[in-house]
Design a protein around this motif. Structure first.
Motif, PDB file in Angstrom:
ATOM      1  N   LEU A   7      18.541  30.217  41.407  1.00 35.60           N
ATOM      2  CA  LEU A   7      18.666  29.539  40.223  1.00 35.60           C
ATOM      3  C   LEU A   7      20.182  29.446  39.344  1.00 35.60           C
ATOM      4  O   LEU A   7      21.037  30.102  39.752  1.00 35.60           O
ATOM      5  N   SER A   8      20.347  28.279  38.925  1.00 35.16           N
ATOM      6  CA  SER A   8      21.727  28.120  38.393  1.00 35.16           C
ATOM      7  C   SER A   8      21.565  28.219  36.809  1.00 35.16           C
ATOM      8  O   SER A   8      20.474  28.040  36.573  1.00 35.16           O
ATOM      9  N   LEU A   9      22.478  28.821  36.140  1.00 34.07           N
ATOM     10  CA  LEU A   9      22.479  28.919  34.759  1.00 34.07           C
ATOM     11  C   LEU A   9      22.076  27.790  34.025  1.00 34.07           C
ATOM     12  O   LEU A   9      21.301  27.717  33.155  1.00 34.07           O
ATOM     13  N   ASP A  66      17.191  25.007  28.390  1.00 32.83           N
ATOM     14  CA  ASP A  66      16.362  24.750  27.439  1.00 32.83           C
ATOM     15  C   ASP A  66      15.110  25.610  27.219  1.00 32.83           C
ATOM     16  O   ASP A  66      14.065  25.696  26.719  1.00 32.83           O
ATOM     17  N   GLU A  67      15.512  26.838  27.965  1.00 32.34           N
ATOM     18  CA  GLU A  67      14.339  28.011  27.856  1.00 32.34           C
ATOM     19  C   GLU A  67      14.555  28.902  26.950  1.00 32.34           C
ATOM     20  O   GLU A  67      15.580  28.912  26.241  1.00 32.34           O
ATOM     21  N   ALA A  68      13.434  29.408  26.541  1.00 34.58           N
ATOM     22  CA  ALA A  68      13.381  30.512  25.228  1.00 34.58           C
ATOM     23  C   ALA A  68      13.790  31.796  26.176  1.00 34.58           C
ATOM     24  O   ALA A  68      13.223  32.085  27.106  1.00 34.58           O
ATOM     25  N   PHE A  69      14.812  32.588  25.625  1.00 32.68           N
ATOM     26  CA  PHE A  69      15.364  33.666  26.022  1.00 32.68           C
ATOM     27  C   PHE A  69      14.860  35.135  25.188  1.00 32.68           C
ATOM     28  O   PHE A  69      14.673  34.998  23.929  1.00 32.68           O
ATOM     29  N   ILE A  70      14.554  36.173  26.204  1.00 32.79           N
ATOM     30  CA  ILE A  70      14.301  37.459  25.251  1.00 32.79           C
ATOM     31  C   ILE A  70      15.386  38.094  25.822  1.00 32.79           C
ATOM     32  O   ILE A  70      16.016  37.978  26.856  1.00 32.79           O
ATOM     33  N   TYR A  77      24.907  42.105  25.189  1.00 33.01           N
ATOM     34  CA  TYR A  77      24.439  40.933  24.468  1.00 33.01           C
ATOM     35  C   TYR A  77      25.579  39.667  24.375  1.00 33.01           C
ATOM     36  O   TYR A  77      25.312  38.575  24.354  1.00 33.01           O
ATOM     37  N   ASP A  78      26.759  40.091  23.860  1.00 23.34           N
ATOM     38  CA  ASP A  78      27.991  39.335  24.045  1.00 23.34           C
ATOM     39  C   ASP A  78      28.296  38.908  25.332  1.00 23.34           C
ATOM     40  O   ASP A  78      28.409  37.549  25.360  1.00 23.34           O
ATOM     41  N   GLN A  79      28.156  39.405  26.229  1.00 25.09           N
ATOM     42  CA  GLN A  79      28.221  38.929  27.709  1.00 25.09           C
ATOM     43  C   GLN A  79      27.378  37.785  28.009  1.00 25.09           C
ATOM     44  O   GLN A  79      27.705  36.811  28.740  1.00 25.09           O
ATOM     45  N   PHE A  80      26.003  38.176  27.566  1.00 20.18           N
ATOM     46  CA  PHE A  80      25.103  37.128  27.915  1.00 20.18           C
ATOM     47  C   PHE A  80      25.331  35.898  27.097  1.00 20.18           C
ATOM     48  O   PHE A  80      25.289  34.826  27.729  1.00 20.18           O
ATOM     49  N   ILE A  81      25.872  35.805  25.975  1.00 19.29           N
ATOM     50  CA  ILE A  81      26.023  34.596  25.365  1.00 19.29           C
ATOM     51  C   ILE A  81      27.301  34.033  25.821  1.00 19.29           C
ATOM     52  O   ILE A  81      27.123  32.826  26.157  1.00 19.29           O
ATOM     53  N   GLN A  82      28.171  34.960  26.558  1.00 20.66           N
ATOM     54  CA  GLN A  82      29.424  34.137  27.089  1.00 20.66           C
ATOM     55  C   GLN A  82      29.084  33.278  28.269  1.00 20.66           C
ATOM     56  O   GLN A  82      29.504  32.345  28.758  1.00 20.66           O
ATOM     57  N   GLY A  98      27.736  25.851  29.753  1.00 23.43           N
ATOM     58  CA  GLY A  98      27.574  24.832  28.908  1.00 23.43           C
ATOM     59  C   GLY A  98      26.319  24.737  27.914  1.00 23.43           C
ATOM     60  O   GLY A  98      26.178  23.582  27.298  1.00 23.43           O
ATOM     61  N   PHE A  99      25.920  25.856  27.530  1.00 24.76           N
ATOM     62  CA  PHE A  99      24.831  25.765  26.495  1.00 24.76           C
ATOM     63  C   PHE A  99      24.791  26.917  25.838  1.00 24.76           C
ATOM     64  O   PHE A  99      25.211  27.901  26.110  1.00 24.76           O
ATOM     65  N   SER A 100      24.291  26.882  24.592  1.00 23.29           N
ATOM     66  CA  SER A 100      23.928  28.145  23.646  1.00 23.29           C
ATOM     67  C   SER A 100      22.602  28.499  23.628  1.00 23.29           C
ATOM     68  O   SER A 100      21.573  27.731  23.528  1.00 23.29           O
TER      69      SER A 100
END
Length: 295
Positions: free
Chosen positions: A182-184, A189-193, A204-209, A215-217
């Motif tokens: 998979l590409s990021l 549009d997915e819901a994340f846990i 957590y900060d690495q995941f956000i980065q 290209g998405f939040s």
């Protein structure tokens, strides 16, 4: 009473001859006789009955011989124990580790440590990275295995020992589960846990980065305390998660793991300790860490 006096007496008692005993001990006979006499004077009893041609143990001497041998043996044990502790071959270490890293290299470290240093007792504590840093600073922990962050205390020594790729964990019935990789961007549009930030701010900060760079939040709909909980929530269909690849060894029904397309993001495991800690057992543990990480 000195240990050498006991050694002198035991040797004379075994030889029942001052000349042969002196030869075994590598000393002259007159000083040996003087030392035995001084020992008897200190104890206040006659240990050896002497004539010009004969030396024999008195009843007191026989009783003293048994205890003297025990004392010398125990002194040898004490010497060996001190030497082994100084070499890092015995002692106790309180070791912290993050549960998300407990499925791959960390068990190999504990196994190697037990095999190489069976007399070093490891007290293991499952703690978050932040909890380990605090426990090290307050001397409640001797060494930690963490996922480092920028906030890792500057007062601690640290060394990155492993770097592993991140993967996506999906419900088995998810529309993307059929893909091999998979590409990021496909997850935008997915819901994340995700692990709660206050428990693992670095991860957590690495995941956000990495999501931001794609290209998405990310939409985090649920936070969890452990990676095992994340697996359960994903299996329940509450969302998807990005986790370290080593978690794939934690088999759970209802989920699939898929690698990410290049450039594949990675996460680190580091060993941290107090640089001023003189513990030889700690040095042994760090050497085992280097051996296992090198393999």
């Amino acid at each position: 009473m000195e240990l050498r006096h006991l050694r002198y007496f035991v040797t004379v008692a075994e030889e029942l001859h001052f000349g042969r005993a002196a030869e075994r001990l590598g000393i002259a006979q007159p000083p040996l006789s003087q030392q035995i006499k001084a020992l008897e004077d200190e104890i206040g009893v006659l240990l050896l009955a002497r004539t010009k041609r004969h030396v024999a143990l008195t009843a007191a001497g026989k009783a003293f011989l048994n205890e003297a041998r025990k004392t010398l043996t125990q002194a040898q044990f004490a010497r060996h124990a001190a030497q082994r502790a100084a070499r890092g071959e015995s002692g106790q270490l309180v070791v912290g580790f993050v549960s998300s890293a407990a499925y791959d290299k960390i068990p190999a470290v504990f196994h190697r440590m037990r095999a190489c240093y069976p007399d070093v007792s490891l007290v293991l504590r499952d703690l978050t990275s932040e909890e380990q840093v605090e426990a090290l600073k307050t001397y409640q922990l001797d060494v930690g295995l963490i996922r480092p962050s920028i906030a890792t205390a500057a007062s601690l020594a640290s060394l990155v020992i492993w770097r592993e790729p991140l993967v996506v964990v999906l419900p088995q019935s998810h529309r993307l589960a059929r893909r091999k990789r998979l590409s990021l961007k496909t997850l935008a549009d997915e819901a994340f846990i995700q692990i709660s930030r206050h428990l693992a701010p670095g991860f957590y900060d690495q995941f956000i980065q990495i999501c931001t760079r794609a290209g998405f939040s990310p939409k985090v709909v649920q936070e969890a305390r452990t990676t095992q909980t994340i697996g359960s929530l994903v299996a329940g269909g509450l969302g998807v998660a990005i986790v370290p690849a080593s978690l794939q060894s934690f088999q759970r029904a209802g989920v699939v793991y898929r690698p990410l397309e290049a450039p594949v993001p990675t996460t680190d495991i580091a060993v941290v300790w107090r640089p001023d800690d003189p513990s030889p057992a700690l040095r042994s543990f760090l050497e085992v860490i280097r051996q296992v990480s090198g393999e």
